[in-house]
Design an enzyme around this catalytic site. Structure first.
Site, PDB file in Angstrom:
ATOM      1  N   GLU A 102       0.817  -1.223   0.000  1.00 34.04           N
ATOM      2  CA  GLU A 102       0.000   0.000   0.000  1.00 34.04           C
ATOM      3  C   GLU A 102       0.847   1.267   0.000  1.00 34.04           C
ATOM      4  O   GLU A 102       0.448   2.290  -0.561  1.00 34.04           O
ATOM      5  CB  GLU A 102      -0.949   0.008   1.200  1.00 34.04           C
TER       6      GLU A 102
ATOM      7  N   PHE B 117     -11.707  -6.877  13.767  1.00 34.30           N
ATOM      8  CA  PHE B 117     -10.619  -7.328  12.903  1.00 34.30           C
ATOM      9  C   PHE B 117     -10.282  -6.251  11.866  1.00 34.30           C
ATOM     10  O   PHE B 117     -11.165  -5.729  11.204  1.00 34.30           O
ATOM     11  CB  PHE B 117     -11.030  -8.633  12.195  1.00 34.30           C
ATOM     12  N   GLN B 118      -9.021  -5.940  11.770  1.00 37.21           N
ATOM     13  CA  GLN B 118      -8.504  -4.904  10.853  1.00 37.21           C
ATOM     14  C   GLN B 118      -9.159  -3.540  11.087  1.00 37.21           C
ATOM     15  O   GLN B 118      -9.340  -2.757  10.155  1.00 37.21           O
ATOM     16  CB  GLN B 118      -8.639  -5.336   9.387  1.00 37.21           C
TER      17      GLN B 118
ATOM     18  N   LYS C 148     -17.560  -0.378   5.578  1.00 32.98           N
ATOM     19  CA  LYS C 148     -18.007  -1.367   4.586  1.00 32.98           C
ATOM     20  C   LYS C 148     -19.519  -1.312   4.347  1.00 32.98           C
ATOM     21  O   LYS C 148     -19.978  -1.413   3.216  1.00 32.98           O
ATOM     22  CB  LYS C 148     -17.602  -2.769   5.056  1.00 32.98           C
TER      23      LYS C 148
ATOM     24  N   MET D  94      24.405   8.602   3.036  1.00 33.84           N
ATOM     25  CA  MET D  94      24.269   9.905   3.676  1.00 33.84           C
ATOM     26  C   MET D  94      24.513   9.804   5.183  1.00 33.84           C
ATOM     27  O   MET D  94      25.153  10.671   5.786  1.00 33.84           O
ATOM     28  CB  MET D  94      22.887  10.505   3.399  1.00 33.84           C
TER      29      MET D  94
END
Lengths: 564, 156
Positions: A50, A112-113, A162, A474
């Site tokens: 993502e 969940f999630q 949802k 760096m």
């Protein structure tokens, strides 16, 4: 028309003229993905992470000037996207990020999630929405695109539970956006503009200080015209590279921590800063109390909060740079004589001759700066150049002959390693005719290496040029200079087989030890037109110079480093 | 630069997350909140929020600009000449000297508002500085619980 929330998302994207969505499906966003399956308005590009979806959308937005769109699911899908969103926020890139959320009945139950996505994105978006009723979706999505693209651009996040994507409601996208609380000022105050021109007319050493806002405002042509008319020289920030064009006689160089001697000295000696769409970032100013001590400041910016935030502006002008510079040009005609600044240009030329930007060749080893110059010679205007973050990024900014705005795509404010490759895919998607190069390091490239698959699948042939010094270069440079060479966790001697790696995904790879091999590899990669990895072994301990140590004064540059 | 106390009023849309946008902004940018009150404006879709804060002139200027930048914010006022009031309620044991408490409360625009079996509650409404004086003055009556409302302000 009645339709589901998921269908509304598709319809809204169609109305906004979106041709590409970068994303990754998951449970909470599945209703929308089901509608994506049924439609032909835009192409969905399945990145393999993502974070990469958002960076790709950023690259697309930066190269096209349009709003980039990314779509993710709830929970980890969203948290993975946050780095990209924060990156877009820092660099004012217009994005709409749509995320799924658990159903309304489960919000707050640690489902969940589930994660409080709008709570997380609040501090790194221009605005965000949690949509609790499908009837609000058309208005919210329309506002999201409007907010992302207008005023100071930025990412807007829309979180949709949802059950809202399944809910049926009326879709009407024809109503214009009406936001009583959001009305960005685009036309600068006429009196202030006139005062600014009066100040320029009596200044002896004025300097155009150009920031990324000039590119966001599509004002490069206007700025070039103003500079040409008035004969005022310019310095660019990292985000503004390409505005003036490398061969423009009034272009000094990039300024700041790794700016050129001439650019930083010009900024230190100027008596009038003409800041256009720039924000006096700490990497530009160095120590604030010593910054441009003798200068008055004209500051043009669309964001009033950027003006007088760090450096006080005697002539604040809130407005769109394009509009304001047009006005300034009109007023300057006949009032400002370019002859006036000739001695100033001579001073700058003297600075340039004293310590020009450069590097020392060494026999038998490729210098990283040479690689950048060489890509510039071979491809020049024909390539868009993305970078990751680190030494390679600074060398690219210093040594590539950028000739146009939107040619250089880099993570400036947030400094996100892993930005370059997915961004370069978005760049290729947005500007398919040009070669898309990602200049990267052996550290950064591994941070989104999974995108090799996306790049092959969607035929987005990015050429990754790794300036490989087997170091996190760096950080290693800072350790050399400020930590007594204690190379804590920066040695990257352990390396993959780069050629085998890229070939396993279906791309082409090259190991390069000589200049001839580099030329051949680049030519071959351009011809093959598949994702490529050119692994260039460069001198290991090269430092980015000049350097203004963090917190130091801009005019106190480290110009060379000799190992004791 | 010297820190100054300032009272800022914000008119913002009534929406679920509007208040957290304000408080997030203050914590993210390291600004002080001395007190914060918020309530809906009658017959409108807006709320009025009053923040007492402190900072240098530049910080206060930034606070105002950053507040303005929040999308749901309609207006921001920084008050120069203002009427400022705060309310406090204090619970005392009923065994304390009630007439002294009442007299003192009256002097600060207040009174005894509730009498229970073992406790009384007094309230005052005055300028924040005077409310502080009152709370100092009633210490000797063994206050058991104190609540302050935070400041509200209107420009003269």
């Amino acid at each position: 028309m009645q339709m589901s929330g998921a269908q509304m998302v598709i319809e809204a994207l169609k109305h906004e003229g979106v041709d590409t969505v970068f994303g990754y499906p998951g449970g909470a966003i599945m209703n929308v993905y089901d509608e994506i399956y049924k439609q032909n308005n835009f192409q969905h590009i399945l990145t393999r992470h993502e974070q990469a979806a958002v960076h790709a959308a950023e690259g697309y937005a930066k190269v096209t000037g349009k709003v980039g769109v990314a779509m993710v699911t709830s929970g980890p899908g969203f948290t993975n996207a946050v780095t990209g969103i924060a990156d877009a926020y820092m660099d004012s890139i217009p994005l709409v990020v749509i995320s799924g959320q658990v159903p309304m009945s489960l919000i707050g139950t640690d489902a969940f999630q589930e994660i409080d996505s709008v709570g997380i994105s609040r501090s790194c978006t221009k605005h965000n929405y949690l949509v609790t009723d499908a009837a609000d979706l058309p208005r919210v999505l329309k506002e999201a695109f409007y907010l992302a693209a207008t005023g100071r651009p930025g990412p807007v996040h829309v979180d949709i539970p949802k059950d809202v994507t399944a809910q049926i409601a009326e879709f009407d996208y024809s109503r214009p956006v009406e936001m009583e609380t959001y009305k960005p000022t685009t036309k600068g105050n006429a009196r202030q503009i006139k005062k600014a021109i009066d100040a320029i007319a009596v200044a002896k050493r004025p300097l155009l200080y150009l920031g990324g806002g000039v590119i966001n405002a599509n004002a490069a042509d206007e700025v070039r015209a103003f500079a040409k008319l008035t004969g005022i020289p310019a310095v660019e920030t990292l985000m503004a590279r390409g505005t003036m064009g490398a061969d423009n006689p009034l272009m000094i160089s990039m300024l700041g921590m790794h700016g050129s001697y001439a650019a930083n000295m010009a900024m230190s000696e100027t008596d009038l800063i003409i800041g256009l769409g720039a924000r006096f970032d700490d990497r530009v100013t160095g120590k604030l109390s010593e910054f441009a001590k003798n200068a008055d400041v004209i500051h043009v910016d669309i964001d009033p909060a950027s003006i007088s935030k760090l450096v006080n502006a005697e002539y604040p002008i809130v407005g769109d740079v394009k509009y304001v510079v047009e006005e300034m040009t009109t007023l300057a005609k006949g009032k400002i004589d370019a002859e006036r600044y000739v001695p100033w240009l001579e001073t700058i030329e003297h600075f340039n001759k004293l310590h020009p930007l450069g590097y020392e060749e060494e026999p038998g080893v490729i210098k990283p700066q040479w690689v950048i110059e060489r890509i510039g010679q071979l491809l020049g205007e024909k390539a868009n150049i993305s970078t990751d973050v680190g030494q390679h990024q600074m060398w690219t900014a210093q040594f590539y002959p950028f000739s146009r705005p939107r040619q250089f795509i880099s993570s400036g404010g947030l400094g996100t390693m892993g930005f370059g490759f997915p961004a370069a895919m978005g760049v290729k998607r947005g500007d398919p005719e040009r070669v898309s190069i990602n200049v990267t390091g052996d550290g950064s490239i591994l941070m989104n290496i999974q995108e090799l698959m996306t790049s092959v699948e969607y035929k987005l042939p990015v050429i990754n040029v790794i300036l490989n010094n087997h170091f996190l270069g760096m950080v290693r440079q800072w350790q050399t200079l400020f930590y007594d060479k204690r190379y804590s966790e920066t040695d990257l001697s352990m390396q993959p087989n780069w050629v085998g790696l890229v070939e396993s995904f279906g791309g082409v790879g090259y190991n390069v030890e000589t200049k001839e091999e580099f030329d051949a590899a680049l030519k071959d990669a351009v011809e093959k037109n598949v994702v490529a990895m050119i692994n260039v072994n460069v001198s290991r301990f090269e430092n980015v110079l000049p350097m203004v140590p963090a917190g130091g004064s801009l005019f106190n540059m480290m110009l060379e480093y000799k190992d004791k | 630069m010297e820190n100054e106390r300032r009272v800022v009023s914000v008119i913002l849309q009534n929406e679920a997350s509007a208040l957290s946008r304000i408080t997030d902004l203050f914590s993210a940018r390291g600004y002080n909140i001395e007190s914060l009150t918020v309530a809906p404006i009658p017959e409108s879709k807006y709320s009025r929020l009053t923040i007492a804060t402190s900072g240098s002139v530049r910080v206060i200027e930034q606070i105002i600009k950053q507040l303005h930048k929040l999308i749901p914010v309609l207006r921001v006022y920084e008050h120069a000449d203002l009427v400022e009031k705060e309310m406090a309620m204090v619970k005392f044991p009923i065994s304390e000297n009630l007439s002294d408490i009442e007299t003192l409360s009256k002097a600060y625009n207040g009174k005894i508002v509730n009498v229970g079996n073992d406790m009384i509650i007094a309230m005052v409404a005055d300028e924040p500085k005077r409310v502080s004086h009152y709370l100092e003055a009633v210490k000797r009556f063994n206050p058991k619980e104190i609540v302050r409302s935070g400041t509200v302000a209107l420009e003269r």
